[in-house]
Design a protein around this motif. Structure first.
Motif, PDB file in Angstrom:
ATOM      1  N   GLU A 167       0.821  -1.205   0.000  1.00 21.64           N
ATOM      2  CA  GLU A 167       0.000   0.000   0.000  1.00 21.64           C
ATOM      3  C   GLU A 167       0.861   1.263   0.000  1.00 21.64           C
ATOM      4  O   GLU A 167       0.824   2.071   0.922  1.00 21.64           O
ATOM      5  CB  GLU A 167      -0.935  -0.010   1.206  1.00 21.64           C
ATOM      6  CG  GLU A 167      -1.885  -1.198   1.228  1.00 21.64           C
ATOM      7  CD  GLU A 167      -2.772  -1.220   2.452  1.00 21.64           C
ATOM      8  OE1 GLU A 167      -2.599  -0.358   3.341  1.00 21.64           O
ATOM      9  OE2 GLU A 167      -3.629  -2.109   2.542  1.00 21.64           O
ATOM     10  N   GLU A 169       0.632   4.000  -1.359  1.00 20.23           N
ATOM     11  CA  GLU A 169      -0.058   5.292  -1.321  1.00 20.23           C
ATOM     12  C   GLU A 169      -0.233   5.824   0.102  1.00 20.23           C
ATOM     13  O   GLU A 169      -0.441   7.030   0.308  1.00 20.23           O
ATOM     14  CB  GLU A 169      -1.429   5.181  -2.012  1.00 20.23           C
ATOM     15  CG  GLU A 169      -2.438   4.269  -1.344  1.00 20.23           C
ATOM     16  CD  GLU A 169      -2.256   2.800  -1.681  1.00 20.23           C
ATOM     17  OE1 GLU A 169      -3.080   1.978  -1.228  1.00 20.23           O
ATOM     18  OE2 GLU A 169      -1.284   2.470  -2.401  1.00 20.23           O
ATOM     19  N   THR A 170      -0.142   4.951   1.106  1.00 21.59           N
ATOM     20  CA  THR A 170      -0.242   5.399   2.500  1.00 21.59           C
ATOM     21  C   THR A 170       1.076   5.221   3.254  1.00 21.59           C
ATOM     22  O   THR A 170       1.099   5.228   4.481  1.00 21.59           O
ATOM     23  CB  THR A 170      -1.364   4.640   3.232  1.00 21.59           C
ATOM     24  OG1 THR A 170      -1.117   3.213   3.139  1.00 21.59           O
ATOM     25  CG2 THR A 170      -2.723   4.951   2.621  1.00 21.59           C
ATOM     26  N   THR A 202       6.262   4.822  -5.290  1.00 24.03           N
ATOM     27  CA  THR A 202       5.260   5.410  -4.397  1.00 24.03           C
ATOM     28  C   THR A 202       3.858   5.259  -4.963  1.00 24.03           C
ATOM     29  O   THR A 202       2.897   5.660  -4.321  1.00 24.03           O
ATOM     30  CB  THR A 202       5.541   6.910  -4.191  1.00 24.03           C
ATOM     31  OG1 THR A 202       5.580   7.560  -5.483  1.00 24.03           O
ATOM     32  CG2 THR A 202       6.851   7.144  -3.496  1.00 24.03           C
ATOM     33  N   THR A 203       3.734   4.673  -6.146  1.00 24.85           N
ATOM     34  CA  THR A 203       2.428   4.470  -6.737  1.00 24.85           C
ATOM     35  C   THR A 203       2.289   3.028  -7.184  1.00 24.85           C
ATOM     36  O   THR A 203       3.284   2.304  -7.312  1.00 24.85           O
ATOM     37  CB  THR A 203       2.209   5.391  -7.956  1.00 24.85           C
ATOM     38  OG1 THR A 203       3.232   5.115  -8.940  1.00 24.85           O
ATOM     39  CG2 THR A 203       2.278   6.845  -7.554  1.00 24.85           C
TER      40      THR A 203
END
Length: 211
Positions: A167, A169-170, A202-203
């Motif tokens: 994850e 994105e977090t 990061t994506t």
């Protein structure tokens, strides 16, 4: 290719009242503190000649591994006899020495064994939350799972590359909750210490990360 774990402990302070109490009154177990500090010094001295530009010396690497194995055996015995060394029991410096020995241990079973105890100490303010996060990432990566805090890297074709991150994105929120600096700042420090390019995602999903 042999995976190279890089776990730079570049974290914000997670010290709290328990650490302040140690500074005021001293650790509860002075002898254990002294032994852990001696062990920590041995751990760091063994690594004094290891850096990116140094030629690979098989004898040195064998020596480091032998020391790591001896320290693992001794710390495992201490933890089983006394529990995880906390800030209030041995002081911050000795607790950090114990953590570094665990991080450098070649025995993943020992790291798995220690993780819940370190995590519980961190939750109680008796260990660095960032240390617990680093060890959690290390165990996850060893088990072939995505890491949670983006602390584990390996060298791929000369590029310091993050292992898959769950994850992503977090990621920044998770790092902040355990006192780790923002990922971009962390990467800049890694670039300076490694002396070469650093890459992380990061994506997307963890599966997108170079393996």
């Amino acid at each position: 290719m042999i995976a190279l774990f890089i776990t730079a402990a570049l974290a914000g302070s997670a010290c709290d009242r328990s650490t302040d109490a140690v500074r005021e009154h001293g650790p509860a177990d002075v002898e254990l503190r002294r032994e852990l500090l001696r062990m920590g010094l041995l751990d760091q001295t063994a690594r004094a000649g290891l850096h990116r530009d140094a030629p690979v010396d098989t004898a040195v690497m064998r020596s480091v591994l032998a020391i790591d194995s001896l320290l693992t055996v001794r710390l495992r015995g201490l933890v089983r006899s006394n529990g995880w060394p906390t800030f209030s029991s041995v002081g911050e410096a000795a607790a950090k020495a114990a953590f570094l020995i665990v991080q450098h241990s070649p025995v993943i079973a020992f790291q798995r064994e220690v993780l819940p105890h370190l995590a519980a100490a961190a939750a109680a303010g008796e260990a660095q939350r960032s240390d617990a996060a680093l060890l959690e990432d290390r165990v996850l990566v060893e088990d072939g799972k995505p890491q949670r805090f983006g602390t584990q890297f390996r060298i791929v074709d000369g590029v310091l590359t993050a292992y898959p991150i769950a994850e992503p994105e977090t990621l920044e929120q998770r790092r902040a909750t355990v006192g780790l600096m923002p990922m971009e700042e962390y990467v800049r420090l890694l670039e300076r210490s490694y002396g070469g390019p650093v890459e992380y995602r990061t994506t997307g999903t963890a599966a997108d990360t170079t393996s």
